[in-house]
Design a protein around this motif. Structure first.
Motif, PDB file in Angstrom:
ATOM      1  N   LEU A 168       0.813  -1.198   0.000  1.00 43.73           N
ATOM      2  CA  LEU A 168       0.000   0.000   0.000  1.00 43.73           C
ATOM      3  C   LEU A 168       0.854   1.259   0.000  1.00 43.73           C
ATOM      4  O   LEU A 168       0.534   2.260  -0.623  1.00 43.73           O
ATOM      5  CB  LEU A 168      -0.907  -0.024   1.232  1.00 43.73           C
ATOM      6  CG  LEU A 168      -2.271   0.601   1.072  1.00 43.73           C
ATOM      7  CD1 LEU A 168      -2.959   0.079  -0.179  1.00 43.73           C
ATOM      8  CD2 LEU A 168      -3.111   0.316   2.298  1.00 43.73           C
ATOM      9  N   PHE A 169       1.981   1.215   0.718  1.00 47.54           N
ATOM     10  CA  PHE A 169       2.760   2.448   0.820  1.00 47.54           C
ATOM     11  C   PHE A 169       3.401   2.804  -0.511  1.00 47.54           C
ATOM     12  O   PHE A 169       3.595   3.988  -0.811  1.00 47.54           O
ATOM     13  CB  PHE A 169       3.787   2.381   1.958  1.00 47.54           C
ATOM     14  CG  PHE A 169       4.988   1.520   1.726  1.00 47.54           C
ATOM     15  CD1 PHE A 169       6.080   2.007   1.044  1.00 47.54           C
ATOM     16  CD2 PHE A 169       5.027   0.224   2.216  1.00 47.54           C
ATOM     17  CE1 PHE A 169       7.198   1.220   0.845  1.00 47.54           C
ATOM     18  CE2 PHE A 169       6.136  -0.567   2.021  1.00 47.54           C
ATOM     19  CZ  PHE A 169       7.227  -0.073   1.332  1.00 47.54           C
ATOM     20  N   PRO A 190      15.489  -0.090   0.504  1.00 50.79           N
ATOM     21  CA  PRO A 190      15.659  -0.247   1.958  1.00 50.79           C
ATOM     22  C   PRO A 190      14.757  -1.330   2.546  1.00 50.79           C
ATOM     23  O   PRO A 190      15.162  -2.044   3.460  1.00 50.79           O
ATOM     24  CB  PRO A 190      15.270   1.128   2.520  1.00 50.79           C
ATOM     25  CG  PRO A 190      15.436   2.065   1.397  1.00 50.79           C
ATOM     26  CD  PRO A 190      15.143   1.298   0.155  1.00 50.79           C
ATOM     27  N   ASN A 191      13.557  -1.465   2.024  1.00 50.14           N
ATOM     28  CA  ASN A 191      12.673  -2.495   2.550  1.00 50.14           C
ATOM     29  C   ASN A 191      13.145  -3.888   2.170  1.00 50.14           C
ATOM     30  O   ASN A 191      12.816  -4.867   2.842  1.00 50.14           O
ATOM     31  CB  ASN A 191      11.237  -2.267   2.070  1.00 50.14           C
ATOM     32  CG  ASN A 191      10.498  -1.301   2.961  1.00 50.14           C
ATOM     33  OD1 ASN A 191      10.017  -1.664   4.018  1.00 50.14           O
ATOM     34  ND2 ASN A 191      10.450  -0.044   2.552  1.00 50.14           N
ATOM     35  N   PRO A 194      16.919  -6.142   4.347  1.00 56.77           N
ATOM     36  CA  PRO A 194      17.159  -7.301   5.207  1.00 56.77           C
ATOM     37  C   PRO A 194      17.367  -8.581   4.395  1.00 56.77           C
ATOM     38  O   PRO A 194      18.289  -9.354   4.674  1.00 56.77           O
ATOM     39  CB  PRO A 194      15.878  -7.398   6.048  1.00 56.77           C
ATOM     40  CG  PRO A 194      15.297  -6.048   6.022  1.00 56.77           C
ATOM     41  CD  PRO A 194      15.676  -5.451   4.703  1.00 56.77           C
ATOM     42  N   ARG A 274      10.551  -8.437  11.533  1.00 57.47           N
ATOM     43  CA  ARG A 274      10.557  -7.016  11.190  1.00 57.47           C
ATOM     44  C   ARG A 274       9.712  -6.768   9.961  1.00 57.47           C
ATOM     45  O   ARG A 274       8.974  -5.801   9.884  1.00 57.47           O
ATOM     46  CB  ARG A 274      11.983  -6.551  10.917  1.00 57.47           C
ATOM     47  CG  ARG A 274      12.781  -6.297  12.176  1.00 57.47           C
ATOM     48  CD  ARG A 274      14.131  -5.790  11.804  1.00 57.47           C
ATOM     49  NE  ARG A 274      14.021  -4.444  11.269  1.00 57.47           N
ATOM     50  CZ  ARG A 274      14.249  -3.360  11.993  1.00 57.47           C
ATOM     51  NH1 ARG A 274      14.586  -3.472  13.239  1.00 57.47           N
ATOM     52  NH2 ARG A 274      14.135  -2.179  11.466  1.00 57.47           N
ATOM     53  N   ARG A 277       6.151  -7.080  10.859  1.00 57.12           N
ATOM     54  CA  ARG A 277       5.653  -5.921  11.592  1.00 57.12           C
ATOM     55  C   ARG A 277       5.215  -4.822  10.620  1.00 57.12           C
ATOM     56  O   ARG A 277       4.251  -4.123  10.845  1.00 57.12           O
ATOM     57  CB  ARG A 277       6.746  -5.399  12.519  1.00 57.12           C
ATOM     58  CG  ARG A 277       6.281  -4.297  13.427  1.00 57.12           C
ATOM     59  CD  ARG A 277       7.428  -3.397  13.765  1.00 57.12           C
ATOM     60  NE  ARG A 277       7.886  -2.726  12.575  1.00 57.12           N
ATOM     61  CZ  ARG A 277       9.081  -2.195  12.444  1.00 57.12           C
ATOM     62  NH1 ARG A 277       9.948  -2.274  13.409  1.00 57.12           N
ATOM     63  NH2 ARG A 277       9.433  -1.579  11.322  1.00 57.12           N
ATOM     64  N   ARG A 279       3.778  -5.146   7.961  1.00 59.67           N
ATOM     65  CA  ARG A 279       2.525  -5.583   7.345  1.00 59.67           C
ATOM     66  C   ARG A 279       2.431  -5.205   5.892  1.00 59.67           C
ATOM     67  O   ARG A 279       1.639  -4.418   5.458  1.00 59.67           O
ATOM     68  CB  ARG A 279       1.329  -5.071   8.120  1.00 59.67           C
ATOM     69  CG  ARG A 279       0.780  -6.140   9.050  1.00 59.67           C
ATOM     70  CD  ARG A 279      -0.189  -5.527  10.043  1.00 59.67           C
ATOM     71  NE  ARG A 279       0.494  -4.591  10.897  1.00 59.67           N
ATOM     72  CZ  ARG A 279      -0.101  -3.596  11.538  1.00 59.67           C
ATOM     73  NH1 ARG A 279      -1.358  -3.397  11.428  1.00 59.67           N
ATOM     74  NH2 ARG A 279       0.589  -2.796  12.324  1.00 59.67           N
TER      75      ARG A 279
END
Lengths: 279, 319, 321
Positions: A168-169, A190-191, A194, A274, A277, A279
């Motif tokens: 969504l973001f 960045p997302n 990890p 992470r 979290r 979502r």
């Protein structure tokens, strides 16, 4: 920092981190840590194949060089190879994965099929073939390893980008007029970090192992460089009498590869919650 | 049938002890329906977990009892009691395992809790599927969850809750994920089933409209305590607790002007002393911060935890 | 008031994909929608899930490309563009997601996320960004110190306010609110609705208010359109539409909404809406409609004016009203 705390709570991952950090420190200060730094290149034929003693804790090799010093000096080359190969593979794989994951169409399809082909061929065989095509040597081995490892990054980043493209973001960013490069570089990357980090850590262990095998097979580092794989190869002729000769370089390979793999697994566990979290 | 008596639940957290529930007392009579209503953080899901015996690890219950058919189910964790309490979860999309057929999942639960053979169970389940008005009940047994629509899945879960002949059904906002037309059907079905089978129903919701449609009685929870309880009609038509009054005043059907309630629900780790609502209350008196107000009985089982329930709310709070 | 945002014959297809051999047809999520939103009003769009209200919003915004039809913004036709151009051209229209928490990058602090919108729209001076963000946070009723928090550290109501602040910083004229109260507690919902009204008056906004909560829509909207399977079936002033619905679907929807007085009014609506892949012939609603006759299965009713300012797409609308 919370990630680090989570990581340290897992004893296995903490062990991995300790091994890796230890190797990095050893690599950084190798010339000062090694008892006989000059043994990187010089030989002492009178001291050939001495068993471990107070003077030479790991014994000496077929040219009378201190094995401990050569293991310590070899750490530097192992870490340098691992880091540069993984960085180079990232440099190719991450952009490919981002692009192919973001765009739909025949270009991205083709890119992913190419990575599939790379992934289907065993890395070692591919690296050996590439190594043979070019002049054998450490640089060749590194190029070959980088060229065979980038598809792993492409796959990982592709999957992450696909997932995030539907987030969504990302949609909201498109809504406020963010450009594609901005979304990809400042938000998707960045997302995905990890996952990339986990892949890179495991990749380092894998690279060290493969580089050692290439050295063993004579496609990697050339004598007299202090290289673990090379040392194991040279030791073959002196077995079983000089057991210490292959054992200590072999243990070094084992421990560092193990360290990277344990750390990678631990990072994967930390990275997962992470992501959930978010979502 | 079910009575919760002075139940307190605490959870130790990194930031100290969270007082999730504090001396909660409520009861569901045989064949009765009780709605538990409150906003997020009021403790309604913890209450529900306590009744279902699925409190998370690390939870302490320093006081209170949950009596079900005369036995304290907190102390006596006999599995038989569990089969007598059916549960309808909130999200029909997440509550079914997509790789098993609907029949297989429910039959598995029946195998553990219901007497009889698998053949009996199957026949009974088909009958239940008919009772919840699933189309083609026999075939539904062998269908996978994705083959049902959202409303049908919720019917399926209602059938699952009834499969082990429960005496009490606990429903956790069972219609939040559904559209209004489907919600209406599900609520009608619930009303009809509880009436026809003489079931008791504990219905957790945050929606006063849904509450009005299903429940005879209601308990309004605020920050882990019961603020007000009584007949649903009485509480909705004449709310007495300042919190209930202000909350209902936020309902778009009722609000004169939309205001909200100043402040926020306190964190469970930092519950205010005395009346939990006093920092947000327009009727607050000095004593409110010191003493926990007792439940004051009004007419017909209507009770309110506020000694100033007869005072009118000041204008700005209502305006 | 003049029209600010409008659509004519707007059709959107989703999921159409070109395959190696031929194309896989998509579904028509929006099918021939006409709309005209006047400046300054709050225009509600209601309907059940799958009725196409979110797709309609995304298309008006330019995030989804229309298959055919026209979109007007401030008197200019802005449809028929590729998505990047469309979005640039329609910067005056902004969208607030249904789940504003998920609409924020979890790795970015709130302040950075707000500054990013400004940067994209040409406000790159850090100091100016900071001032405008602080002002906007106060305007949406938040403490400016929240700028240093991460999205997951905020409550649902706070996330919603951040979502509003983020797009209001871009100075839009039309704001599309997608289920702005879904998942909020009653008291928080009331506060958010009040805030929306204040912001509308303060910034001269026009709202397109998408919701399935009829109580809320009745409360805040000036005009309302009811959608069913990609089409508008009824449209009119909120008070008339809620007081005297003319389309059988609107009546069923209103009857189904839970009411505080507990009264169940009107007939219930059996069954689920059919899939967009299998839209019934004739009137889309006829298989579930109590008043349907043979004509309804053959002929799709047009959206026509059934009383002044009120449009209904039903063969029996007048008789029913």
């Amino acid at each position: 920092m919370t990630a680090l705390r989570h990581l340290l709570r897992d004893p296995v991952a903490a062990l991995g981190l300790a091994l890796v950090l230890f190797a990095i420190v050893v690599a950084l200060f190798a010339p000062w840590l090694a008892p006989y730094p000059e043994d990187a290149f010089e030989s002492r034929l009178l001291q050939r194949l001495k068993p471990p003693s107070a003077e030479f804790p790991f014994g000496t090799d077929n040219l009378g060089r201190d094995i401990l010093s050569r293991v310590i000096l070899g750490t530097r080359s192992a870490v340098v190879v691992a880091v540069s190969v993984v960085l180079a593979a990232m440099l190719i794989g991450v952009p490919v994965g981002l692009w192919a994951g973001w765009r739909e169409g025949w270009v991205s399809e083709t890119l992913m099929r190419v990575t599939d082909v790379f992934l289907a061929v065993p890395q070692l065989i591919l690296a050996l073939a590439l190594g043979q095509l070019m002049a054998p040597g450490l640089t060749t081995a590194m190029v070959a390893l980088a060229l065979t490892y980038w598809p792993f990054f492409a796959r990982t980043v592709h999957a992450e980008t696909r997932r995030l493209r539907g987030a969504l973001f990302v949609d909201a960013l498109a809504g406020i007029g963010a450009s594609t490069p901005r979304i990809l570089l400042l938000h998707v990357l960045p997302n995905a970090a990890p996952a990339i980090l986990v892949r890179a850590t495991i990749g380092m262990g894998f690279t060290i192992l493969t580089a050692a095998i290439l050295g063993f097979l004579g496609v990697g580092a050339a004598p007299p460089s202090p290289d673990w794989g090379l040392a194991v190869a040279e030791a073959r002729q002196h077995l079983p009498e000089a057991w210490w000769f292959p054992t200590f370089p072999g243990l070094a390979i084992l421990l560092l590869v193990l360290g990277f793999n344990l750390l990678g697994d631990g990072l994967r566990d930390v990275a997962d919650p992470r992501l959930r979290r978010g979502r | 049938m079910l009575s919760v008596e002075g139940l307190s639940v605490r959870i130790g957290t990194g930031r100290g002890q969270a007082r999730i529930l504090d001396e909660v007392t409520l009861s569901v009579p045989r064949g009765g329906t009780l709605g538990v209503v409150g906003e997020s953080g009021c403790g309604k899901s913890t209450l529900l977990r306590a009744i279902l015996g699925i409190l998370p690890r690390g939870t302490q219950v320093p006081a209170g009892a949950i009596l079900f058919e005369g036995r304290d189910i907190l102390a006596d964790r006999a599995a038989s009691a569990r089969g007598r309490i059916g549960f309808i979860p909130q999200d029909p999309y997440l509550s079914l395992n997509p790789v098993f057929t609907a029949g297989a999942q429910i039959l598995e639960a029946m195998r553990h809790h219901a007497p009889g053979t698998r053949r009996d169970h199957k026949a009974k389940l088909a009958e239940l599927f008919r009772a919840v008005q699933l189309p083609d009940p026999e075939a539904a047994l062998d269908k996978y969850p994705h083959e049902f629509s959202g409303g049908q899945r919720q019917r399926l879960l209602i059938a699952a809750a009834l499969a082990c002949d429960p005496a009490l059904v606990v429903a956790d906002e069972p219609t939040t994920a559904l559209d209004v037309t489907t919600q209406r059907e599900i609520l009608a079905l619930l009303r009809q089933l509880t009436a026809a089978r003489g079931l008791s129903l504990l219905f957790v919701t945050h929606d006063f409209g849904v509450l009005a449609a299903v429940c005879e009685r209601v308990a309004v929870l605020y920050a882990g305590r019961v603020a007000e309880t009584g007949l649903t009609r009485a509480v909705l038509d004449d709310p007495r607790h300042p919190y209930t009054r202000m909350l209902l005043g936020c309902h778009p059907d009722r609000a004169v002007d939309l205001t909200g309630i100043p402040g926020t629900v306190p964190a469970a780790t930092a519950q205010p002393a005395g009346c939990r609502f006093h920092p947000r209350c327009p009727l607050v008196q000095p004593g409110c911060a010191r003493e926990v107000p007792p439940m004051l009985p009004l007419a017909e089982g209507h009770a309110v935890a506020c000694p100033f329930h007869a005072l009118p709310l000041p204008e700005p709070a209502l305006a | 008031m003049p029209e600010i945002l409008g659509a004519a014959g707007l059709t959107v297809e989703l999921g159409a994909r070109r395959r190696l051999f031929g194309t896989r047809p998509g579904v028509r999520a929006v099918d021939g929608v006409d709309l005209s939103v006047a400046a300054g009003e709050t225009f509600g769009i209601v309907g059940e899930s799958g009725c196409g209200k979110t797709t309609l919003a995304r298309t008006l915004l330019g995030l989804q490309r229309e298959a055919s039809g026209e979109i007007r913004l401030g008197g200019l036709v802005v449809s028929g563009q590729d998505s990047a151009t469309a979005r640039r051209q329609r910067a005056a229209v902004q969208y607030v997601h249904q789940d504003p928490g998920a609409a924020l990058d979890p790795w970015w602090q709130v302040g950075a996320a707000l500054a990013e919108g400004l940067a994209i729209h040409g406000v790159t001076d850090r100091a100016e960004q900071r001032i405008r963000i602080a002002e906007m946070l106060v305007a949406v009723g938040l403490d400016p110190a929240l700028a240093n928090r991460y999205p997951h550290e905020l409550s649902g109501g706070q996330q919603r306010r951040i979502g509003l602040a983020r797009i209001l910083l871009l100075r839009p004229k039309v704001v599309i609110l997608d289920e702005p109260t879904a998942g909020l507690d009653l008291s928080v919902q009331a506060a958010v609705l009040r805030l929306l009204r204040e912001l509308r008056d303060r910034f001269g906004l026009t709202y397109l208010f998408i919701s399935h909560d009829l109580s809320v829509v009745r409360r805040v909207c000036d005009r309302v359109a009811v959608m069913y399977l990609g089409r508008v079936v009824e449209q009119g002033r909120a008070e008339t539409l809620f007081a005297a619905p003319q389309h059988p679907y609107t009546r069923a929807l209103l009857a189904a909404a839970p009411r505080l007085d507990g009264a169940a009014a009107g007939p219930s609506l059996p069954g689920d809406p059919p899939s967009l892949r299998a839209i019934p012939a004739g009137c889309r609603f006829h298989p579930r409609c109590a008043q349907a006759d043979a004509g309804c299965a053959r002929l799709e009713p047009a959206l026509v004016e059934t009383s002044p300012g009120h449009l209904t797409a039903c063969h029996h609308a007048r008789r029913a009203a």
